[in-house]
Design an enzyme around this catalytic site. Structure first.
Site, PDB file in Angstrom:
ATOM      1  N   LEU A   1       8.447  -9.822 -10.556  1.00  0.00           N
ATOM      2  CA  LEU A   1       8.448  -8.652  -9.691  1.00  0.00           C
ATOM      3  C   LEU A   1       9.828  -8.015  -9.754  1.00  0.00           C
ATOM      4  O   LEU A   1      10.844  -8.728  -9.821  1.00  0.00           O
ATOM      5  CB  LEU A   1       8.111  -9.027  -8.237  1.00  0.00           C
ATOM      6  CG  LEU A   1       6.678  -9.485  -7.944  1.00  0.00           C
ATOM      7  CD1 LEU A   1       6.541  -9.877  -6.477  1.00  0.00           C
ATOM      8  CD2 LEU A   1       5.663  -8.415  -8.292  1.00  0.00           C
ATOM      9  N   ASP A   2       9.871  -6.695  -9.707  1.00  0.00           N
ATOM     10  CA  ASP A   2      11.156  -6.004  -9.729  1.00  0.00           C
ATOM     11  C   ASP A   2      11.997  -6.404  -8.519  1.00  0.00           C
ATOM     12  O   ASP A   2      11.471  -6.801  -7.470  1.00  0.00           O
ATOM     13  CB  ASP A   2      10.956  -4.495  -9.746  1.00  0.00           C
ATOM     14  CG  ASP A   2      10.176  -4.040 -10.966  1.00  0.00           C
ATOM     15  OD1 ASP A   2      10.176  -4.780 -11.966  1.00  0.00           O
ATOM     16  OD2 ASP A   2       9.557  -2.958 -10.905  1.00  0.00           O
TER      17      ASP A   2
END
Length: 519
Positions: free
Chosen positions: A295-296
């Site tokens: 996930l960013d």
């Protein structure tokens, strides 16, 4: 020219005698603790000390427990796919009860050494570690780092065995004294660089043995706990699903602003918040839990973690074959446009038709498909088109920044708080409040209970009403029952506050303008 030739000749014949004199002098002062050579191999007395140690095996044999053969989890460990092979499992509660307590909470003494009784052999602590335990401390630098981390304890004098103290016996080290090295022991102190050890002193090595906030965690962790919370929404012996907070990176940012290693990452926090698999868990237990997707950093939400090698391979395959269903919720700055492709589907929740918008636009030379629909729209004075829209997004592919780039480049309406792809389309108020993107739903096949052996265990658990509460059973196209793991979470409060705040502010301004016009 003649002087240069004389100098070369004299230096050629005299340097061996000078090196021998310097080596013997350094060795003399090294024993007395007056000097610290860069390497103990340059001195003669430590070598003689090693020979004397070898002749006194009964006095310097380390009390190495069976768990000491596992390499610790440190900053230099690999990305996570390290197996506990050869039938070795994590220590059980009974195994931990047989270890002496350390000076830190959750720490146990895993190795201890007694300094041999040799005349005139006082040495520094780091030098003694190199000589007594060369396998784990091959250099003085490694020994100094262990002392600075607080992993080394120094017990002044020998350990007196009394009748009240417990004893345990192992094949490798029989009759090991189980004595506490904690704060209650006045003779025990934290070993520091430069401390002088005397004959009869006991050097103990303590390690994190899996106890954090009254919960079992992964043992052999050699770094402090990262200072952020990582809630666990689902966990068993094969996998786990955690709630990643926004602003925390997955692996990167190893260097902090001060130049030291930064441990504020999800990778470093997972061993602290998850429980290791039980002894005998099939599938090759991993040394440390490993996330199977990313996930960013500004994105929050659900993250899938594997605990065994077989579970990691199964989850990797599900992500590659698009079996995993991921659901995101985002706030878009404006009303998305240029997305004319429609898809009429029947949602399994309420069996009704829902119009989904499809974005089919390649990214990085690869096809990328994103499915989205509008959940809520409010009028806003700061948003593009005077509207702030909350959308539900289900990416069919997993390209780099796929949702952010599709919304900004194709739909021409970037996500609120997206400074990277928004550009001039972003309102100035949304640039400092973070990215409004959250992974709030995920559904996947269980990596173990869908196998032949796992299905038998699942049926037994189902008969005894012990099946996990988050799992449910669904039917595939071949009418075979598939064990699915479905996890959903509530959106962060800042999502609702932004929508409600913008709507209230717009209503208040509109009402004020109407009153001023009427007067």
């Amino acid at each position: 020219m003649r002087q240069a030739i004389y100098f070369v000749v004299i230096w050629t014949f005299s340097w061996p005698f000078a090196a021998a004199f310097v080596g013997s002098t350094c060795g003399k002062y090294f024993v007395q603790g007056k000097s610290k050579p860069t390497s103990y191999h340059h001195s003669t007395t430590p070598a003689l000390w090693c020979n004397r140690v070898a002749t006194r095996e009964e006095s310097c044999t380390p009390a190495s427990y069976w768990i000491a053969h596992l390499e610790p989890i440190s900053d230099s460990s690999d990305s996570g796919n390290i197996l506990l092979g050869n039938g070795i499992d994590f220590p059980s509660e009974d195994d931990l009860a047989q270890l002496p307590n350390g000076q830190k909470g959750g720490y146990k003494v895993i190795r201890q050494f007694q300094v041999p009784i040799v005349d005139n052999s006082n040495m520094t602590l780091q030098s003694a570690l190199v000589l007594l335990d060369p396998e784990n401390y091959p250099s003085l630098t490694r020994a100094r780092k262990a002392c600075r981390k607080g992993d080394v304890l120094l017990h002044r004098g020998p350990i007196n065995i009394s009748s009240d103290e417990k004893r345990t016996s192992t094949p490798e080290s029989p009759n090991i004294t189980i004595q506490s090295f904690g704060s209650t022991n006045q003779k025990c102190q934290r070993g520091r660089v430069g401390d002088v050890v005397f004959p009869g002193d006991v050097i103990a090595i303590q390690g994190m043995m899996g106890s954090f906030k009254k919960k079992r965690c992964y043992p052999f962790i050699q770094y402090s706990r990262p200072r952020f919370a990582l809630p666990v929404l689902f966990e068993d012996d094969y996998m786990a699903i955690v709630d990643k907070p926004a602003g925390i990176s997955m692996y990167g940012q190893r260097q902090s602003k001060s130049g030291s290693l930064s441990r504020r990452t999800i990778r470093d926090m997972l061993p602290y918040c998850l429980t290791p698999p039980k002894r005998g868990t099939p599938g090759q237990i991993l040394k440390r839990p490993m996330a199977v997707h990313r996930l960013d950093t500004p994105t929050s939400g659900l993250l899938v973690v594997a605990k065994t090698k077989d579970a990691m391979d199964s989850l990797y395959e599900q992500f590659q074959q698009r079996i995993v269903t991921k659901t995101y919720t985002a706030i878009v700055n404006g009303i998305p446009s240029n997305c004319d492709d429609k898809l009429d589907l029947i949602t399994p929740e309420n069996d009704r038709h829902v119009n989904w918008n499809i974005v089919d636009y390649p990214l990085g030379g690869k096809y990328a498909i994103t499915k989205w629909r509008i959940l809520r729209s409010v009028r806003s004075l700061n948003a593009k088109d005077g509207t702030l829209t909350m959308v539900e997004v289900q990416p069919r592919t997993g390209r780099y920044h796929q949702i952010r780039r599709h919304m900004a480049w194709v739909c021409r309406r970037p996500l609120a708080g997206d400074d990277l792809y928004a550009g001039a389309l972003q309102a100035s108020k949304f640039r400092r409040n973070g990215l409004y993107l959250c992974s709030n739903g995920i559904a996947l096949d269980h990596p173990y209970y869908n196998t032949q052996k796992g299905r038998q265990i699942w049926d037994e658990m189902k008969k005894s009403n012990r099946n996990p509460m988050i799992m449910n059973s669904s039917s595939s196209a071949s009418d075979e029952s598939i064990i699915r793991v479905t996890v959903k979470k509530e959106l962060p409060k800042r999502f609702g506050k932004l929508m409600d705040g913008e709507e209230s502010w717009e209503k208040w301004c509109r009402t004020k303008n109407e009153l001023s016009v009427s007067t």
